[in-house]
Structures are given as structure tokens and as C-alpha cells.
Design an enzyme around this catalytic site. Structure first.
Site, mmCIF file in Angstrom:
data_model
loop_
_atom_site.group_PDB
_atom_site.id
_atom_site.type_symbol
_atom_site.label_atom_id
_atom_site.label_comp_id
_atom_site.label_asym_id
_atom_site.label_seq_id
_atom_site.Cartn_x
_atom_site.Cartn_y
_atom_site.Cartn_z
ATOM 1 N N CYS A 124 0.819 -1.217 0.000
ATOM 2 C CA CYS A 124 0.000 0.000 0.000
ATOM 3 C C CYS A 124 0.852 1.266 0.000
ATOM 4 C CB CYS A 124 -0.938 0.004 1.202
ATOM 5 S SG CYS A 124 -1.949 -1.472 1.276
ATOM 6 N N HIS A 281 -3.091 6.877 2.754
ATOM 7 C CA HIS A 281 -3.582 5.609 2.219
ATOM 8 C C HIS A 281 -4.888 5.256 2.936
ATOM 9 C CE1 HIS A 281 -4.104 1.504 1.187
ATOM 10 N NE2 HIS A 281 -3.774 1.058 2.383
ATOM 11 N N ASN A 311 -10.151 -0.411 0.407
ATOM 12 C CA ASN A 311 -8.687 -0.294 0.405
ATOM 13 C C ASN A 311 -8.193 -0.815 -0.947
ATOM 14 O OD1 ASN A 311 -5.944 -0.733 0.660
ATOM 15 N ND2 ASN A 311 -6.050 -1.536 2.746
HETATM 16 N N1 COA Z 1 -18.161 -9.224 9.858
HETATM 17 C C1 COA Z 1 -18.598 -9.526 11.088
HETATM 18 N N2 COA Z 1 -17.782 -9.883 12.085
HETATM 19 C C2 COA Z 1 -16.476 -9.918 11.820
HETATM 20 C C3 COA Z 1 -15.934 -9.612 10.569
HETATM 21 C C4 COA Z 1 -16.840 -9.264 9.552
HETATM 22 N N3 COA Z 1 -16.455 -8.960 8.303
HETATM 23 N N4 COA Z 1 -14.600 -9.733 10.615
HETATM 24 C C5 COA Z 1 -14.277 -10.100 11.855
HETATM 25 N N5 COA Z 1 -15.420 -10.215 12.593
HETATM 26 C C6 COA Z 1 -15.562 -10.589 13.982
HETATM 27 C C7 COA Z 1 -14.403 -11.416 14.485
HETATM 28 O O1 COA Z 1 -14.612 -12.784 14.194
HETATM 29 C C8 COA Z 1 -14.452 -11.146 15.965
HETATM 30 O O2 COA Z 1 -15.455 -11.936 16.518
HETATM 31 P P1 COA Z 1 -15.268 -12.577 17.996
HETATM 32 O O3 COA Z 1 -15.126 -11.404 18.921
HETATM 33 O O4 COA Z 1 -16.525 -13.353 18.171
HETATM 34 O O5 COA Z 1 -14.036 -13.400 17.913
HETATM 35 C C9 COA Z 1 -14.920 -9.687 16.034
HETATM 36 O O6 COA Z 1 -15.535 -9.409 14.768
HETATM 37 C C10 COA Z 1 -13.801 -8.692 16.238
HETATM 38 O O7 COA Z 1 -12.732 -9.036 15.350
HETATM 39 P P2 COA Z 1 -11.464 -8.123 15.209
HETATM 40 O O8 COA Z 1 -10.507 -8.777 14.281
HETATM 41 O O9 COA Z 1 -11.023 -7.740 16.573
HETATM 42 O O10 COA Z 1 -12.101 -6.842 14.489
HETATM 43 P P3 COA Z 1 -11.484 -5.422 14.327
HETATM 44 O O11 COA Z 1 -12.292 -4.420 15.036
HETATM 45 O O12 COA Z 1 -10.005 -5.434 14.584
HETATM 46 O O13 COA Z 1 -11.703 -5.175 12.771
HETATM 47 C C11 COA Z 1 -10.416 -5.196 10.765
HETATM 48 C C12 COA Z 1 -11.093 -6.037 11.833
HETATM 49 C C13 COA Z 1 -9.788 -6.124 9.755
HETATM 50 C C14 COA Z 1 -11.483 -4.350 10.098
HETATM 51 C C15 COA Z 1 -9.363 -4.277 11.439
HETATM 52 O O14 COA Z 1 -8.542 -5.045 12.292
HETATM 53 C C16 COA Z 1 -8.499 -3.571 10.466
HETATM 54 O O15 COA Z 1 -8.965 -2.751 9.682
HETATM 55 N N6 COA Z 1 -7.196 -3.809 10.511
HETATM 56 C C17 COA Z 1 -6.258 -3.143 9.615
HETATM 57 C C18 COA Z 1 -6.374 -3.771 8.266
HETATM 58 C C19 COA Z 1 -5.622 -3.000 7.231
HETATM 59 O O16 COA Z 1 -5.588 -1.813 7.260
HETATM 60 N N7 COA Z 1 -5.031 -3.737 6.298
HETATM 61 C C20 COA Z 1 -4.362 -3.180 5.197
HETATM 62 C C21 COA Z 1 -3.134 -2.484 5.612
HETATM 63 S S1 COA Z 1 -2.562 -1.496 4.339
#
Ligand code: COA
Length: 354
Positions: A124, A281, A311
Site C-alpha cells: 500500500c 492511504h 482499500n
Molecule cells: N463481519 C462480522 N464480524 C467480523 C468480521 C466481519 N467482516 N470480521 C471479523 N469479525 C468478527 C471477528 O470474528 C471477531 O469476533 P469474535 O469477537 O466473536 O471473535 C470480532 O468481529 C472482532 O474481530 P477483530 O478482528 O477484533 O475486528 P477489528 O475491530 O479489529 O476489525 C479489521 C477487523 C480487519 C477491520 C481491522 O482489524 C483492520 O482494519 N485492521 C487493519 C487492516 C488494514 O488496514 N489492512 C491493510 C493495511 S494497508
């Protein structure tokens, strides 16, 4: 700090962003569409990421098509002939092939040969790395006109049954044409006449690679790492797809985004108010909002369009840049800070007087 370059005291040329262009594939995919396939909801995706729609390329469209059309649009906007280009840099982690570079074929298709051309893999951060490289080549007088493209088809590289990753990414391309501007001369933090990059940084921490990775095929994972990788929290069961430990990336991105802004301000003596716009980004709306709040920035000081495009990796910054230019959010002489974080982990800033 290694990787940081503050303006050297040598005779330099001014650099202008002479034109921009974008290309989006026609298929728009909503959160509701994704919820048809995996256990998620529009509400969850919107609240946790800010994303409402993204675009996916169809089977007949490749990353080369998107990159070429973005480049053609940018050339037209810049009123530059393809034959004027010295170099085409294509930032992508989804090239058509390892060899030839997608950049070389794009350059040939628009009639830019024999310009130099290469793909740049910094995930990215790739477009911002490219802006820094291209502007350095121009301000040193070695090149006069360079195209920097960010193009991705990440929809081909995610596991569409993994709700932790398939919600985030979209396909797109964006391009900026950079040109020498001898009349303007190099930029200054205090005077508004010059044009180009005031401060740039390119960093990486490869030891954090397993937070976000995308092997091309199972055989590309080093055998000794395979068992370790498959116990990583980000593992989604499909080795040739993008793997991500979302929370780890999230925490890293929040810290680095704030550090990058501070680093650019410290290096130039500028204050947040001096910046017309920060173009980050588009990774997650919450990451961007946290950085904005940390610096007490008003909403319109940090550009966000992740709601419409998701993204798009290396394409996200040029998509934002194009919108900001065409909507008059940035104009001649403004101070604009580009920043990005991506797999590697990599991160990069480019502070411009545009
Ligand atoms: N829909 C519903 N529930 C979801 C889900 C979805 N699409 N994805 C994950 N969950 C659930 C998980 O299973 C978890 O459930 P649990 O508590 O029962 O185990 C809960 O939601 C929380 O998961 P978590 O991974 O802690 O969510 P989060 O708030 O961290 O959000 C992302 C997940 C991926 C959106 C977030 O971590 C993120 O944006 N990270 C950065 C990613 C990024 O920028 N990547 C590119 C870099 S350039």
C-alpha cells in the site's frame, strides 16, 4: 534516521504534478453483496472500516488494463505526450507476471517506449514510494517527465470466504504525471514560489512481514516457515491468498500514521495548520480518524474516500489525489502531505508544495 531524506542543499529543479487520472472497473460491490456470501453485515463493515462499496475487476480485465487507462487519462490531463515520458513506475503487488513488468507493457501500450519502466512492490506504500523516487529523479535533473501509477486487482488475491479480509479490498488504478518546472525552482516551507517535495521518507520493517502477506502460490512460502505461518492469527486457510492479522496491522498503522505526520512536521518546521491537506492511504476509516484526532485536525484536513472504494492498496493515494485536484481541494502552491503504510511492513511520506 535511516530512510529519511530532508531536502539536500544542492541546485535542484522544481517538480510539478502536471496531471492525474484514474480507472475503476465497472462492477461496484456493496457490503450487502458481500453479506450474501460470508457471515457479515453492512452495519459491521461500515462501523469497523468505513467502507460501503468497492469495485471488482471482471475476469477479462487485468491490472494492466486499469493501469494503462489511468495513465492515458493522466497524460491527457497533463497535456503531455506519451513520448515525453522518461520513466513509468507502476506500484503494484498484483502484477500480471513476475517478468515482464506490467509497467513495461503499459509503457508500450501507450506509446512511451523506449522510456524506462519497472514495477515497484511496496504494497500500500508503493505509490508514495514512487512519488518520492520520481520527484528525486526530476529535481536532480536526471529525468524530466515521469509517470507514477498505483494499480491493483486485489479482488483476485483475497479469499472471498474469509470475512476478515474480503470486506476490505477493492480494485482500481490511479496515476500522476510529474514534470520538471525550471521556472518555479525547488520548494520551500516558508515561501510559496517553488514546487516539489520538501520532505520524504521511506521505511520498512521486514521482521513484521507475517502481519500481512500474499504468496503467489503455496510453493512460494519458504518450507521452513510453512508450519509457523499456518498458526499465525491471520491465517485464513488459503495459502495463495492475502493473509492478514488485522489487529496487529491496525495497531501498527495507528502508531506509524501519527509518527509519520510528526516526522514530516519536525523535519520541515511546519505546523498542522500550514498543511492544506493530508492524503493518507485508505486502510480503515478508524485508523485515519484516530490520527486526525491525535493532531486535533478538522475533518476536511485529512481526505477520506474509503467509503466508496475500500482499500485499493497502491491505488488509493492516487485515487484521492485525483479527486482532490479535480474538486479544487488542492490548488497551486498548497502544502500537501501524502502518507501510506502497507505490507512489508512498509511506510512512506511525501510532503509536497504542489
Ligand atoms: N463481519 C462480522 N464480524 C467480523 C468480521 C466481519 N467482516 N470480521 C471479523 N469479525 C468478527 C471477528 O470474528 C471477531 O469476533 P469474535 O469477537 O466473536 O471473535 C470480532 O468481529 C472482532 O474481530 P477483530 O478482528 O477484533 O475486528 P477489528 O475491530 O479489529 O476489525 C479489521 C477487523 C480487519 C477491520 C481491522 O482489524 C483492520 O482494519 N485492521 C487493519 C487492516 C488494514 O488496514 N489492512 C491493510 C493495511 S494497508
Amino acid at each position: 534516521m535511516p530512510g529519511r531524506v530532508t531536502t539536500p542543499d544542492v541546485q535542484r529543479l522544481g517538480v510539478r504534478i502536471a496531471g492525474t487520472g484514474v480507472c475503476l472497473p465497472p462492477r461496484r460491490v456493496s457490503n450487502h453483496d458481500i453479506a450474501q456470501r460470508v457471515d457479515t453485515s453492512d452495519d459491521w463493515i461500515t462501523k469497523r472500516t468505513g467502507i460501503q462499496t468497492r469495485y471488482f475487476a471482471d475476469d477479462a480485465t487485468t491490472v494492466r488494463d486499469l493501469a494503462r487507462d489511468a495513465l492515458l487519462a493522466a497524460l491527457e490531463d497533463a497535456k503531455v505526450e506519451a513520448s515525453d515520458l522518461d520513466l513509468v513506475i507502476l506500484a503494484t503487488i498484483t502484477p500480471e507476471m513476475a517478468c515482464p513488468s506490467t509497467a513495461a507493457r503499459v509503457a508500450a501500450e501507450v506509446g512511451a517506449t523506449p522510456a524506462g519502466a519497472f514495477d515497484l512492490a511496496a504494497a500500500c506504500s508503493g505509490f508514495v514510494y514512487g512519488l518520492n523516487l520520481a520527484s528525486s529523479l526530476i529535481e536532480s535533473g536526471r529525468n524530466r517527465c515521469v509517470a507514477v501509477i498505483g494499480a491493483e486487482t486485489l479482488s483476485r488475491h483475497v479469499n472471498h470466504d474469509d470475512r476478515r479480509t474480503c470486506i476490505l479490498f477493492g480494485d482500481a488504478a490511479g496515476c500522476a504525471i510529474l514534470r520538471a518546472d525550471e521556472d518555479a525552482g525547488p520548494p520551500s516551507a516558508t515561501a510559496s514560489g517553488g514546487r516539489g517535495v520538501l520532505h520524504q521518507a521511506m521505511h520498512s520493517r521486514g521482521e513484521l512481514w507475517s502481519a500481512l502477506y500474499m504468496p503467489r502460490a503455496n510453493k512460494h512460502i519458504p518450507p521452513e516457515l510453512d508450519p509457523a505461518v499456518t498458526t499465525e492469527p491471520g491465517w485464513n486457510g488459503q495459502l495463495d491468498a492475502l493473509q492478514m492479522h488485522g489487529q496487529e496491522v491496525f495497531k501498527f498503522a495507528v502508531i506509524q500514521t501519527c509518527d509519520m505526520i510528526q516526522e514530516a512536521l519536525d523535519a520541515t518546521g511546519l505546523k498542522p495548520d500550514d498543511l492544506k491537506l493530508i492524503i493518507p492511504h485508505q486502510s480503515n476509516q478508524r485508523i485515519m480518524a484516530t490520527a486526525r484526532d491525535r493532531f486535533g485536525l478538522p475533518k476536511d484536513k485529512l481526505y477520506i474516500n474509503i467509503d466508496r472504494f475500500g482499500n485499493t492498496s497502491a491505488a488509493s493515494v492516487p485515487l484521492c489525489l485525483h479527486e482532490c485536484r479535480t474538486q479544487g481541494k488542492i490548488t497551486d502552491g498548497d502544502l500537501v502531505l501524502f502518507l501510506a503504510i502497507g505490507g512489508g511492513m512498509t511506510w512512506s511520506t511525501s510532503l509536497w508544495r504542489v
